[in-house]
Write an enzyme that holds these catalytic residues in place. Structure first.
Site, short mmCIF file in Angstrom:
data_model
loop_
_atom_site.label_atom_id
_atom_site.label_comp_id
_atom_site.label_asym_id
_atom_site.label_seq_id
_atom_site.Cartn_x
_atom_site.Cartn_y
_atom_site.Cartn_z
N LYS A 5 0.83 -1.14 0.13
CA LYS A 5 0.07 0.08 -0.02
C LYS A 5 0.81 1.36 0.03
CE LYS A 5 -1.67 1.56 4.05
NZ LYS A 5 -1.37 3.09 4.26
N ASN A 6 2.08 1.13 0.91
CA ASN A 6 2.77 2.67 0.91
C ASN A 6 3.68 2.74 -0.10
OD1 ASN A 6 1.13 3.03 3.24
ND2 ASN A 6 2.60 2.48 4.74
N ARG B 50 -3.79 9.90 3.96
CA ARG B 50 -2.52 10.59 4.51
C ARG B 50 -1.63 10.99 2.97
NH1 ARG B 50 0.31 14.13 7.81
NH2 ARG B 50 2.22 13.72 7.58
N CYS C 67 -5.09 7.74 9.15
CA CYS C 67 -5.34 7.25 10.42
C CYS C 67 -5.07 8.25 11.72
CB CYS C 67 -4.51 6.01 10.69
SG CYS C 67 -4.89 4.68 9.86
N ARG D 154 0.48 14.24 13.04
CA ARG D 154 0.70 14.07 11.69
C ARG D 154 1.06 15.31 10.87
NH1 ARG D 154 -1.86 8.82 9.44
NH2 ARG D 154 0.43 8.70 8.78
N PRO D 155 1.84 16.33 11.53
CA PRO D 155 2.35 17.54 10.85
C PRO D 155 2.76 17.35 9.41
CG PRO D 155 4.11 16.92 12.33
CD PRO D 155 2.72 15.73 12.65
N ASP E 116 5.02 19.95 8.29
CA ASP E 116 6.06 20.99 8.25
C ASP E 116 7.17 20.43 7.72
OD1 ASP E 116 6.26 19.34 10.54
OD2 ASP E 116 8.08 20.30 11.07
N LEU E 117 7.70 19.25 7.83
CA LEU E 117 9.05 18.95 6.90
C LEU E 117 8.64 18.75 5.42
CD1 LEU E 117 10.15 16.19 9.11
CD2 LEU E 117 10.85 18.55 9.10
N ASP F 98 4.15 0.42 11.99
CA ASP F 98 2.74 -0.13 11.76
C ASP F 98 2.44 -1.60 11.92
OD1 ASP F 98 3.17 1.39 8.33
OD2 ASP F 98 2.59 2.21 10.37
N ARG G 150 -8.71 -0.05 4.52
CA ARG G 150 -7.82 0.96 3.93
C ARG G 150 -6.87 0.24 3.36
NH1 ARG G 150 -6.52 5.27 7.41
NH2 ARG G 150 -5.20 5.94 5.56
C1 EPZ Z 1 4.16 6.87 6.40
O1 EPZ Z 1 3.42 7.85 7.10
C2 EPZ Z 1 3.14 5.78 6.47
N1 EPZ Z 1 1.98 5.96 5.39
C3 EPZ Z 1 2.64 5.25 7.62
O2 EPZ Z 1 1.62 4.16 7.59
C4 EPZ Z 1 3.93 4.91 8.52
O3 EPZ Z 1 3.36 4.67 9.83
C5 EPZ Z 1 4.78 5.97 8.48
O4 EPZ Z 1 5.05 6.56 7.22
C6 EPZ Z 1 5.88 5.70 9.36
O5 EPZ Z 1 6.51 4.56 8.78
C7 EPZ Z 1 2.08 6.08 4.12
O6 EPZ Z 1 3.25 5.94 3.74
C8 EPZ Z 1 0.88 6.21 3.45
P1 EPZ Z 1 6.21 9.94 8.72
P2 EPZ Z 1 3.79 9.34 7.11
O7 EPZ Z 1 6.24 11.29 8.04
O8 EPZ Z 1 4.54 9.74 5.90
C9 EPZ Z 1 6.94 13.19 12.12
C10 EPZ Z 1 -0.28 2.62 7.63
O9 EPZ Z 1 -0.65 2.10 8.82
N2 EPZ Z 1 6.59 14.18 10.82
O10 EPZ Z 1 7.55 9.17 8.28
O11 EPZ Z 1 2.76 10.32 7.65
C11 EPZ Z 1 5.33 12.67 12.29
O12 EPZ Z 1 4.80 13.16 13.38
C12 EPZ Z 1 0.41 4.19 7.78
O13 EPZ Z 1 0.04 2.15 6.75
C13 EPZ Z 1 6.83 15.62 11.28
O14 EPZ Z 1 7.41 15.87 12.19
O15 EPZ Z 1 4.84 9.23 8.37
C14 EPZ Z 1 6.08 11.10 13.09
O16 EPZ Z 1 5.91 11.40 14.29
C15 EPZ Z 1 0.19 4.86 8.95
N3 EPZ Z 1 6.73 16.31 10.35
C16 EPZ Z 1 7.27 11.01 12.10
O17 EPZ Z 1 7.70 12.05 11.58
C17 EPZ Z 1 6.37 16.33 9.26
O18 EPZ Z 1 6.20 17.06 8.21
C18 EPZ Z 1 7.00 9.73 11.18
O19 EPZ Z 1 6.04 10.38 10.01
C19 EPZ Z 1 6.05 14.68 8.70
C20 EPZ Z 1 6.40 14.01 9.77
#
Ligand code: EPZ
Length: 418
Positions: A22-23, A92, A116, A121-122, A124-125, A305, A397
Site C-alpha cells: 500500500k505504502n 494521508r 489514520c 501528523r504535521p 512541516d517537513l 505499523d 483502507r
Molecule cells: C508513512 O506515514 C506511512 N503512510 C505510515 O503508514 C507509517 O506509519 C509512517 O510512514 C512511518 O513509517 C504512508 O506511507 C501512506 P512520517 P507518514 O512522515 O509519511 C513526524 C499505515 O498504517 N513528521 O514518516 O505520515 C510525524 O509526526 C500508515 O500504513 C513531522 O514531524 O509518516 C511522525 O512522528 C500509518 N513532520 C514521524 O515524523 C512532518 O512534516 C513519522 O512520520 C512529517 C512527519
C-alpha cells in the site's frame, strides 16, 4: 457500516499471497502525475486508499483504468491542480501529490491530509522541503496553497527521517533544474521502490535506502510498466496472526529482509521461522514467551505499523512486555478495545505495559484505525468464543480481501453489513 464476526480458536494452516505494498503504490500513483507517458502498475492491492487515490487522480484530469489486478494511468490530459478537500481528508498520501502537482502545474492546492488518527501528523517537513526547492507556500482556511515559477534543486536536511516528506521532495525534485540532495532521508523499502519507479520512467534518482538521496533533474519522463514490492506490513500481520492462533503458514511473495526486525522478535518469542526465497514459513504450536521490550523506530527498526499487532500478541504471551511507540503520539487507541477482550495492558504516555494472559475472551470491539483494527481481528481469531470487530472501513483502507485470505487459512471470520 460493516463488521467482522469471528469465532476464535481455529489454528491457521496454508499459504497466503502477499499484496503489493500500500505504502509503495500510493506514492507511485502520485508520481504518475509527473509524466505524460502511459503507466501500468501491476497487481495493485484492492484497498480503499487506492480507490480514493485514483479518484483524486481522476479529479486532476488523469485517466485511470483498472485492467484485472493492474491499473493503467494516463496523465497526458491532466489539467487541474486542486485536490478536493473531501478526498484529501480521506487519506494521508494525498499530501504526496503536492510534489508532483507543483512539478507539473507550478501551482497546487490541497486541504490538510487525512489518514489514520494516530497522532498530530504535521506536514512541516514536507513544506520546508518544498520551500527549499523554490515553492511559495501559503496556509489559509485549512488549505495549503503552493506556487512557483521554477523548481530549483537544492540541498535539503530533514529534521527527522519522514517517509512522506522524503517522497514528496523526491517527486518535486525529479524535474527541477539542477541537483537535489535529501539528507536524513527515510530509508523504508517503499522509498527505494519509489526511486526504482521514478528511474523506470526516466528520472535520475540514487541513494534511496541510505540516508542520503541524490536527484538530478531531467526534462522529460516516459511511461513504463511496474511491479511494486510486496506489502511488508501485510506479511507481518499474517505472521503475527499465525503466531497468536498457532499452526503453520507460508507468506508467499514476501521480502523477508524487509521485516527482519519482526522475524527476529517472533523467533525470540519462540516461533519457528524459516525462509525460502520469497516465502516466509512460520510454525507455532505452543503459548509463546513475551519479549521484554519493543521500541518502534524508523526503518530498519521495528515498524510502527506492526506495533498494534505485536502488542496484541504480547497480550497472550507468558510474561511481561513494554512496548514503546516512538513515532506517533496516540497509536494505542486499540488498547481499551483489547482490554474488553481481557487484555492486561496499561498505557502511560508512549509506553504500553503488558502482562500476558492465557487467552483473550471474545467481545464486541471497535476499530479506530487501520493497524489497531487489524490487531483486534488477530485477537478475535485467537480468542475463546465469538467476537465482533465493528467499523472495519478503517481496515479496508490497507488490507485487500482480508477475510477471504484468513478463511483460506482456516479462520472462522465473515464480513457483514450492520
Ligand atoms: C508513512 O506515514 C506511512 N503512510 C505510515 O503508514 C507509517 O506509519 C509512517 O510512514 C512511518 O513509517 C504512508 O506511507 C501512506 P512520517 P507518514 O512522515 O509519511 C513526524 C499505515 O498504517 N513528521 O514518516 O505520515 C510525524 O509526526 C500508515 O500504513 C513531522 O514531524 O509518516 C511522525 O512522528 C500509518 N513532520 C514521524 O515524523 C512532518 O512534516 C513519522 O512520520 C512529517 C512527519
Amino acid at each position: 457500516m460493516e463488521k467482522y464476526i469471528i469465532n476464535g480458536g481455529n489454528k491457521l494452516y496454508g499459504s497466503v499471497r502477499i499484496q503489493s505494498a500500500k505504502n509503495s503504490v500510493l506514492p507511485i500513483l502520485a508520481a504518475t502525475v509527473l509524466t505524460d507517458g502511459k503507466v501500468k502498475i501491476l497487481n495493485v492491492p484492492q484497498i480503499s486508499d487506492l480507490k480514493n487515490m485514483v479518484k483524486i487522480l481522476t479529479g486532476l484530469g488523469c485517466k485511470a483504468v483498472f485492467d484485472g489486478n493492474d491499473i493503467l494511468i494516463d496523465s497526458s490530459n491532466a489539467d487541474c491542480f486542486e485536490i478536493p478537500s473531501a478526498l484529501a481528508h480521506e487519506l494521508r498520501s494525498s499530501v504526496f501529490l503536492l510534489g508532483s502537482v507543483i512539478s507539473r502545474f507550478r501551482s497546487a492546492k490541497i486541504a490538510y491530509p487525512g489518514g489514520c488518527d494516530i497522532g498530530l501528523r504535521p506536514v512541516d517537513l514536507h513544506l520546508t522541503g518544498l520551500k527549499r526547492l523554490g515553492v511559495e507556500i501559503t496556509e489559509k482556511n485549512g488549505y495549503i496553497l503552493c506556487k512557483c515559477d521554477k523548481l530549483r534543486g537544492n540541498d535539503i536536511m530533514l529534521d527527522c527521517p519522514s517517509v512522506g516528506a522524503t517522497e514528496n521532495i523526491m517527486l518535486a525534485a525529479v524535474k527541477a533544474e539542477g541537483v537535489t540532495v535529501i539528507r536524513n532521508a527515510a530509508r523504508e523499502p517503499e522509498i527505494e521502490d519509489l526511486q526504482n519507479f521514478l528511474n523506470c520512467i526516466g528520472a535520475k534518482v540514487h541513494g534511496a535506502g541510505s540516508g542520503t538521496i541524490r536527484i538530478e533533474g531531467v526534462k522529460t519522463l516516459t511511461g513504463c510498466e511496474y511491479q511494486p514490492i510486496p506489502d511488508r506490513i501485510e506479511a507481518g500481520t499474517f505472521l503475527i496472526a499465525a503466531a497468536m492462533c498457532g499452526g503453520e503458514i507460508v507468506a508467499e511473495g514476501a521480502y523477508p529482509e524487509n521485516i527482519s526486525s519482526l522475524i527476529h522478535k517472533l523467533r525470540e518469542n519462540g516461533c519457528k521461522i524459516s525462509i525460502n526465497n520469497d516465502k516466509i514459513i512460520l510454525e507455532n504450536h505452543k503459548r509463546l514467551t513475551s519479549v521484554k521490550t519493543i521500541e518502534t523506530q524508523p526503518y530498519p527498526g521495528f515498524p510502527t505499523d506492526l506495533q498494534a499487532q505485536f502488542t496484541a500478541l504480547c497480550g497472550v504471551c507468558a510474561g511481561h512486555s513494554i512496548i514503546t511507540e516512538n513515532l506517533f503520539e496516540t497509536r494505542f487507541k486499540y488498547v481499551p478495545e483489547l482490554r474488553k477482550m481481557g487484555a492486561d495492558i496499561t498505557v502511560i504516555g508512549r509506553n504500553a505495559f503488558v502482562r500476558g494472559i492465557e487467552r483473550y475472551k471474545g467481545a464486541t470491539v471497535i476499530a479506530h484505525d487501520l493497524r489497531g483494527g487489524a490487531a483486534l481481528v488477530l485477537a478475535g481469531l485467537s480468542a475463546e468464543g465469538r467476537s465482533e470487530v465493528v467499523d472495519i472501513s478503517h481496515i479496508n483502507r490497507g488490507y485487500g480481501f482480508l477475510e477471504y485470505k484468513l478463511r483460506n487459512l482456516g479462520a472462522d471470520i465473515v464480513r457483514v453489513a450492520v
